[in-house]
Scaffold this active site. Structure first.
Site, PDB file in Angstrom:
ATOM      1  N   LYS A 143     -38.220  22.257 -12.232  1.00 52.28           N
ATOM      2  CA  LYS A 143     -37.661  21.023 -11.679  1.00 52.28           C
ATOM      3  C   LYS A 143     -36.604  21.336 -10.627  1.00 52.28           C
ATOM      4  CE  LYS A 143     -34.211  18.794 -13.080  1.00 52.28           C
ATOM      5  NZ  LYS A 143     -33.149  18.089 -13.829  1.00 52.28           N
ATOM      6  N   ASP A 161     -38.128  14.801 -13.564  1.00 55.72           N
ATOM      7  CA  ASP A 161     -37.043  14.738 -14.539  1.00 55.72           C
ATOM      8  C   ASP A 161     -37.363  13.631 -15.533  1.00 55.72           C
ATOM      9  OD1 ASP A 161     -36.576  12.365 -13.207  1.00 55.72           O
ATOM     10  OD2 ASP A 161     -34.451  12.757 -12.848  1.00 55.72           O
TER      11      ASP A 161
END
Length: 236
Positions: A143, A161
């Site tokens: 991420k 996320d």
């Protein structure tokens, strides 16, 4: 009839399981992103950063923390510490003191010092424009790498996320049981014209409208496209 099982998720970066939703059609996805773009043509990440290095640090610090909380600590820090060399000069003890209001600050300080050392020793003090090199840094996962590649280097990556995971599943945009499933699903279905800003639109929508516990469907600009079982239809 037995109730369908919720989508199971095992990740520190996503929230509660999301009830299954029928996938959106290509036409609906095109309409969805056209609406997001019309409402916010140039979305921006909310983490404060002054260059690729401070962006990398800020995203690393943001795990299990709010952007607002990270910004409160990093704004004064980045006024004087904006390179890996300066971070190493600051040292782990003083970095811990500077970020102590952020969750897990001790381990995060250790990671920031370690990644700064690697950047100086192996990358000439520069943030690498390379996924594998980014993910090899302490405290940097997929991420974080996606955020840096997208914001710092203009890559059309999609960082998943907790907000992106929730919105993608609720809308049926890219249903998946894990963040990587959702990311790969989004890469397949998001039209190329919207890829650069896709994760910003989804993050902001999840953060401020499609919230985890009480989605604010009454002010959702894409409510007509949503078929989630969690959809809240306002009373007239």
């Amino acid at each position: 009839m037995p109730r369908k099982p919720a989508v199971a998720v095992a990740s520190e970066d996503v929230d509660k399981p999301i009830p299954p939703t029928k996938p959106m059609s290509a036409a609906e996805i095109e309409e969805l992103f056209a609406i997001f773009k019309a409402a916010n043509p140039e979305p921006r990440g909310e983490l404060h950063a002054v260059n690729p290095y401070t962006l990398l640090v800020a995203v690393t610090l943001s795990a299990q923390a709010t952007d607002a909380g990270v910004n409160k600590a990093t704004r004064p820090l980045f006024e004087t510490v904006d390179t890996p060399q300066k971070m190493l000069a600051l040292g782990e003890d003083r970095l811990r003191e500077a970020i102590k209001t952020i969750g897990l600050y001790r381990n995060k300080a250790k990671n920031v010092i370690a990644l700064s050392d690697i950047l100086v020793r192996e990358h000439g003090g520069e943030v690498p424009h390379d996924r594998a090199a980014l993910e090899a840094l302490p405290g940097v996962g997929r991420k974080t790498a996606n955020v840096v590649l997208n914001i710092a280097f203009g890559e059309p990556t999609i960082a998943v996320d907790t907000h992106v995971f929730r919105v993608a599943n609720r809308l049926g945009l890219a249903p998946g049981r894990t963040p990587i499933e959702v990311e790969l699903g989004l890469e397949k279905v998001v039209p190329k014209a919207y890829r650069q800003h896709a994760h910003h639109w989804l993050i902001l929508h999840g953060r401020y409208v499609c919230k985890a516990r009480r989605p604010e469907c009454g002010r959702c600009i894409v409510a007509d496209l949503c078929r989630s079982p969690e959809k809240r239809v306002p009373m007239m």
